[in-house]
Design a protein around this motif. Structure first.
Motif, short mmCIF file in Angstrom:
data_model
loop_
_atom_site.label_atom_id
_atom_site.label_comp_id
_atom_site.label_asym_id
_atom_site.label_seq_id
_atom_site.Cartn_x
_atom_site.Cartn_y
_atom_site.Cartn_z
N LEU A 102 0.88 -1.17 0.00
CA LEU A 102 0.00 0.00 0.00
C LEU A 102 0.92 1.21 0.00
O LEU A 102 1.67 1.44 0.96
N PRO A 103 0.90 2.01 -1.06
CA PRO A 103 1.97 2.99 -1.28
C PRO A 103 1.84 4.25 -0.44
O PRO A 103 0.77 4.62 0.04
N GLN A 104 2.99 4.90 -0.29
CA GLN A 104 3.11 6.13 0.47
C GLN A 104 2.31 7.28 -0.14
O GLN A 104 1.80 8.15 0.58
N ALA A 105 2.18 7.27 -1.45
CA ALA A 105 1.42 8.31 -2.16
C ALA A 105 0.03 7.78 -2.52
O ALA A 105 -0.15 6.58 -2.74
N GLY A 142 6.44 -11.78 6.20
CA GLY A 142 6.79 -10.57 6.91
C GLY A 142 5.91 -9.39 6.59
O GLY A 142 5.27 -9.30 5.54
N PHE A 143 5.90 -8.43 7.52
CA PHE A 143 5.16 -7.17 7.39
C PHE A 143 6.12 -6.04 7.71
O PHE A 143 6.96 -6.14 8.63
N SER A 144 6.01 -4.94 6.97
CA SER A 144 6.87 -3.79 7.23
C SER A 144 6.15 -2.50 6.89
O SER A 144 5.18 -2.48 6.12
N ILE A 145 6.63 -1.41 7.48
CA ILE A 145 6.22 -0.07 7.11
C ILE A 145 7.49 0.73 6.85
O ILE A 145 8.43 0.70 7.66
N TYR A 146 7.51 1.44 5.72
CA TYR A 146 8.74 2.14 5.35
C TYR A 146 8.41 3.36 4.49
O TYR A 146 7.33 3.45 3.90
N THR A 147 9.34 4.29 4.44
CA THR A 147 9.24 5.42 3.56
C THR A 147 10.34 5.31 2.50
O THR A 147 11.31 4.56 2.67
N GLY A 150 14.32 9.54 -2.61
CA GLY A 150 15.43 9.42 -3.55
C GLY A 150 15.74 7.99 -3.93
O GLY A 150 16.89 7.67 -4.24
N GLY A 151 14.72 7.14 -3.90
CA GLY A 151 14.91 5.74 -4.26
C GLY A 151 15.46 4.87 -3.16
O GLY A 151 15.65 3.66 -3.36
N THR A 152 15.70 5.45 -1.98
CA THR A 152 16.26 4.69 -0.85
C THR A 152 15.21 4.52 0.23
O THR A 152 14.60 5.50 0.67
N PRO A 153 14.98 3.28 0.68
CA PRO A 153 13.96 3.06 1.72
C PRO A 153 14.50 3.32 3.12
O PRO A 153 15.68 3.08 3.40
N THR A 154 13.63 3.82 3.98
CA THR A 154 13.89 3.92 5.41
C THR A 154 12.85 3.07 6.12
O THR A 154 11.65 3.37 6.03
N ALA A 177 2.90 6.30 4.79
CA ALA A 177 4.08 5.51 4.48
C ALA A 177 3.67 4.32 3.63
O ALA A 177 2.48 4.12 3.35
N ASN A 178 4.65 3.53 3.21
CA ASN A 178 4.39 2.29 2.49
C ASN A 178 4.16 1.17 3.49
O ASN A 178 4.94 0.99 4.43
#
Length: 217
Positions: A102-105, A142-147, A150-154, A177-178
């Motif tokens: 589910l995307p950040q935007a 697995g499950f994650s939430i990330y932003t 510049g093409g780099t995930p946090t 967030a994603n």
């Protein structure tokens, strides 16, 4: 006449038994509301009258509605499936080569999932912030939430490297967030929100809140 009375008494007994059984029957639980597209703050935090609470802020309709997390099913359709980018920075999305995100935007046809602390008053908690804790994840992978910038995930939360994971969130924050899932299936994701009161240093908690996601293949 005697035979008729006997029949009437038997019929009355049947009716009474049926009524008693109906009165003790376990009510059928209502099916959860399925949210499949549009804006939703999965974690909507409020503090009032000494209680720290977490609801779902459903913004998928014309009017925002607060809902109990247990009453909601978040649906992730097959159109959320992506090819995981190469490189070790993306290894948190698993080793299957694909993930459902589910995307950040805001994206048509998908949930735009985020969180909200706008209803946390100023000055109540130390540093004017609360802490989100991902305490458990039940599901096929697995499950994650990330932003991504510049093409780099946090990575903010990742069930793949051990739990609990924590994130400090300032009051009056509205963020997206994603939300990533490493495989199709049903996930139960449990969060707890805590805060330390500025006046006393005591920790208050929302308690564990479980959110259910259905990820379609």
């Amino acid at each position: 006449m005697s035979e008729m009375r006997t029949r009437n008494r038997a019929l009355a007994g049947v009716v009474l038994t049926a009524a008693l059984l109906a009165g003790t029957a376990t009510p059928v639980a209502a099916a959860p509301l399925v949210l499949a597209g549009g804006h939703v703050d999965v974690i909507d935090v409020d503090y009032a009258a000494g209680a720290l609470t977490v609801d779902v802020l459903d913004g998928t309709g014309t009017t925002d509605v607060e809902r109990n997390p247990s009453d909601v099913l978040f649906r992730v359709p097959d159109t959320a499936k992506i090819t995981v980018p190469g490189g070790s920075a993306w290894s948190f999305l698993g080793t299957g080569g694909h993930a459902w995100v589910l995307p950040q935007a805001s994206t048509a046809g998908l949930l735009w999932a985020g969180w909200n602390t706008a209803e946390v008053p100023t000055g109540v908690f130390q540093n004017n912030r609360v802490t989100f804790r991902l305490t458990s994840v039940s599901g096929p992978a697995g499950f994650s939430i990330y932003t991504v910038s510049g093409g780099t995930p946090t990575v903010l939360f990742d069930s793949g490297d051990g739990l609990p994971d924590s994130l400090n969130v300032n009051r009056n924050t509205h963020a997206h967030a994603n939300w990533g899932f490493d495989a199709a299936g049903t996930y139960t994701v449990t969060f707890e929100v805590t805060g330390k009161l500025a006046a006393t240093g005591a920790t208050v908690t929302s308690g564990a809140k479980a959110f259910t996601f259905e990820v379609l293949p």
